[in-house]
Every structure is written in C-alpha cells, then in structure tokens.
Design a protein around this motif. Structure first.
Motif, PDB file in Angstrom:
ATOM      1  N   GLY A  59      27.492  35.817  44.631  1.00  0.00           N
ATOM      2  CA  GLY A  59      28.638  36.499  45.239  1.00  0.00           C
ATOM      3  C   GLY A  59      29.917  36.436  44.436  1.00  0.00           C
ATOM      4  N   LEU A  60      29.821  36.120  43.147  1.00  0.00           N
ATOM      5  CA  LEU A  60      31.024  35.951  42.321  1.00  0.00           C
ATOM      6  C   LEU A  60      31.918  37.191  42.346  1.00  0.00           C
ATOM      7  N   SER A  61      31.338  38.354  42.162  1.00  0.00           N
ATOM      8  CA  SER A  61      32.145  39.583  42.135  1.00  0.00           C
ATOM      9  C   SER A  61      32.803  39.847  43.478  1.00  0.00           C
ATOM     10  N   PHE A  62      32.055  39.673  44.572  1.00  0.00           N
ATOM     11  CA  PHE A  62      32.600  39.959  45.890  1.00  0.00           C
ATOM     12  C   PHE A  62      33.784  39.055  46.220  1.00  0.00           C
ATOM     13  N   TYR A  63      33.626  37.745  46.026  1.00  0.00           N
ATOM     14  CA  TYR A  63      34.742  36.884  46.423  1.00  0.00           C
ATOM     15  C   TYR A  63      35.895  36.948  45.431  1.00  0.00           C
ATOM     16  N   THR A  64      35.625  37.301  44.181  1.00  0.00           N
ATOM     17  CA  THR A  64      36.712  37.471  43.217  1.00  0.00           C
ATOM     18  C   THR A  64      37.608  38.639  43.615  1.00  0.00           C
ATOM     19  N   PHE A  65      37.007  39.768  43.965  1.00  0.00           N
ATOM     20  CA  PHE A  65      37.803  40.929  44.366  1.00  0.00           C
ATOM     21  C   PHE A  65      38.481  40.710  45.716  1.00  0.00           C
ATOM     22  N   SER A  66      37.839  39.957  46.610  1.00  0.00           N
ATOM     23  CA  SER A  66      38.478  39.625  47.889  1.00  0.00           C
ATOM     24  C   SER A  66      39.727  38.787  47.662  1.00  0.00           C
ATOM     25  N   VAL A  67      39.616  37.790  46.793  1.00  0.00           N
ATOM     26  CA  VAL A  67      40.750  36.921  46.483  1.00  0.00           C
ATOM     27  C   VAL A  67      41.861  37.708  45.797  1.00  0.00           C
ATOM     28  N   ALA A  68      41.495  38.577  44.858  1.00  0.00           N
ATOM     29  CA  ALA A  68      42.499  39.384  44.157  1.00  0.00           C
ATOM     30  C   ALA A  68      43.269  40.258  45.144  1.00  0.00           C
ATOM     31  N   GLY A  69      42.545  40.888  46.076  1.00  0.00           N
ATOM     32  CA  GLY A  69      43.207  41.710  47.086  1.00  0.00           C
ATOM     33  C   GLY A  69      44.150  40.885  47.944  1.00  0.00           C
ATOM     34  N   TYR A  70      43.728  39.683  48.297  1.00  0.00           N
ATOM     35  CA  TYR A  70      44.568  38.787  49.089  1.00  0.00           C
ATOM     36  C   TYR A  70      45.847  38.415  48.342  1.00  0.00           C
ATOM     37  N   LEU A  71      45.719  38.056  47.068  1.00  0.00           N
ATOM     38  CA  LEU A  71      46.893  37.674  46.274  1.00  0.00           C
ATOM     39  C   LEU A  71      47.870  38.838  46.139  1.00  0.00           C
ATOM     40  N   PHE A  72      47.363  40.036  45.959  1.00  0.00           N
ATOM     41  CA  PHE A  72      48.241  41.215  45.878  1.00  0.00           C
ATOM     42  C   PHE A  72      48.945  41.459  47.211  1.00  0.00           C
ATOM     43  N   ASP A  73      48.233  41.255  48.321  1.00  0.00           N
ATOM     44  CA  ASP A  73      48.855  41.426  49.638  1.00  0.00           C
ATOM     45  C   ASP A  73      50.013  40.450  49.833  1.00  0.00           C
ATOM     46  N   ILE A  74      49.826  39.217  49.394  1.00  0.00           N
ATOM     47  CA  ILE A  74      50.889  38.218  49.506  1.00  0.00           C
ATOM     48  C   ILE A  74      52.041  38.567  48.569  1.00  0.00           C
ATOM     49  N   TYR A  75      51.721  39.005  47.368  1.00  0.00           N
ATOM     50  CA  TYR A  75      52.756  39.373  46.399  1.00  0.00           C
ATOM     51  C   TYR A  75      53.633  40.504  46.930  1.00  0.00           C
ATOM     52  N   TYR A  76      53.019  41.528  47.514  1.00  0.00           N
ATOM     53  CA  TYR A  76      53.782  42.672  48.017  1.00  0.00           C
ATOM     54  C   TYR A  76      54.400  42.423  49.392  1.00  0.00           C
ATOM     55  N   GLY A  77      54.164  41.234  49.943  1.00  0.00           N
ATOM     56  CA  GLY A  77      54.784  40.877  51.216  1.00  0.00           C
ATOM     57  C   GLY A  77      54.140  41.543  52.418  1.00  0.00           C
TER      58      GLY A  77
END
Length: 208
Positions: A146-164
């Motif tokens: 599941g490396l690809s799935f959780y990597t993209f999930s985490v990336a999306g989460y970090l962007f959501d936090i960055y954009y507030g």
C-alpha cells in the motif's frame, strides 16, 4: 494475505464483529489495531515504513499548524495593512518550507523503493556499451504494501493543512488509522481528509 483468501474473510469477519459489538467510542480503536495487525501479517517490516511515515508527517502537519496559529496571533496586533500582509506572507513561506520537507520525505521514499531498480535496469544496457563486461546490480529493496496509496493520502492531507482547509489532527492514533485503514490500503481509493474528521465521532467507516 490476499483479499480473496479464506484467511482474509476470517480476519475481516472477526474485526467487523468486534467493531459492531463495542460502543462507538471504541470502534476506531478496533479498526486501528486490525489495520496494523493486517499489515504485520503481510510483512512485519512494513510497519517500520508506515509507522515512520505516520510519525514524521503527523509532526510536520502539527508544525504547520503551530506556524499558522502563531502567525494569526501576531497579525491580530498589527493595524497597518501592508505590515499585516507582510506578516502573513512570512507565515505562508514558513509553512511552505515545512510542507515541502514532508512532501519530499514521502515521495522520496516512494521514488527510491519503487523506481530505483527500474532506473538501474534502464541504465544497465547503456553502461555495458560504455564499459563492456560491467553492469549495475539490482538492489534488494522491500516495497511495503500500500505504499502508493498511503503516500498520496498523506500528501493530500499535508496540502490540506498547508492551504488551511482543515486544522491539523491532534490525536496521532486517529491519524494513524487514517493512513493505515486496511480495506483501502491495497486497492484504494486514496483516503481524503474528511475520512479522518469522522473518526473521533465514531462514524460508520466500515464499508456497508
């Protein structure tokens, strides 16, 4: 453990039974333990990757949130619009630097584990032409489930936090479930941040 195997059916049945028997406030705990157990059964080494990614990105998201909160606090006492705009710009730059570290960490691991041997295979014929008799050996790399799935999930989460869009999760165990939820770990879909927001309220997040 294949999704079509008898063992997986037994595993899901046991996890589902516990999930529905326990009060809602404990249901997410059952899912977290089941997810990590599923990962450990597949290969215990994978726990190091997903656990490490969880801890590092949780701290990165919390760091971005602290930067934003501190920046918001500072701008409250600034009356001048130009000065306030400059203060917000500095906050955004600081968050961007921290977010970039998190994204580089996640995709650096993904790229190294999944594409290093591919690059070696592609470069090997060229190297043999330049230096006959010499070749690059493939690396013995372990690619966690599941490396690809959780990597993209985490990336999306970090962007959501960055954009507030959301505040960073304060409970690392809720965040760990968001990343490791086993039904989506192998076949997707990529988890979105609103899934994480439902966990503390004991929402029904098992598929029906």
């Amino acid at each position: 453990m294949a999704f079509t195997s008898f063992g997986f059916i037994i595993f899901v049945s046991a996890a589902g039974l516990l999930y529905y028997l326990l009060p809602k406030r404990f249901q997410w705990t059952v899912l977290l333990l089941a997810s990590y157990a599923f990962y450990a059964i597949a290969n215990p080494k994978g726990l190091l990757y997903i656990g490490g990614t969880t801890i590092v990105t949780f701290l990165i998201a919390r760091s971005m949130q602290r930067i934003q909160d501190a920046g918001d606090q500072k701008t409250l006492g600034i009356a001048d619009k130009a000065e306030k705009k400059e203060a917000r710009s500095r906050t955004k730059k600081s968050k961007k630097a921290v977010c970039a570290v998190g994204i580089a960490f996640c995709f650096g691991i993904l790229a190294f584990l999944k594409y290093t041997n591919f690059i070696i295979a592609e470069l090997s014929p060229l190297l043999q032409r330049l230096s006959p008799g010499r070749q690059i050996s493939m690396l013995d790399l372990f690619v966690p489930m599941g490396l690809s799935f959780y990597t993209f999930s985490v990336a999306g989460y970090l962007f959501d936090i960055y954009y507030g869009k959301y505040r960073a999760e304060e409970n690392i165990f809720h965040y760990a479930l968001f990343i490791s939820y086993f039904p989506t770990l192998v076949q997707g879909p990529i988890s979105r941040e609103n899934t994480l927001r439902r966990i503390p309220r004991g929402a029904q997040i098992l598929p029906h």
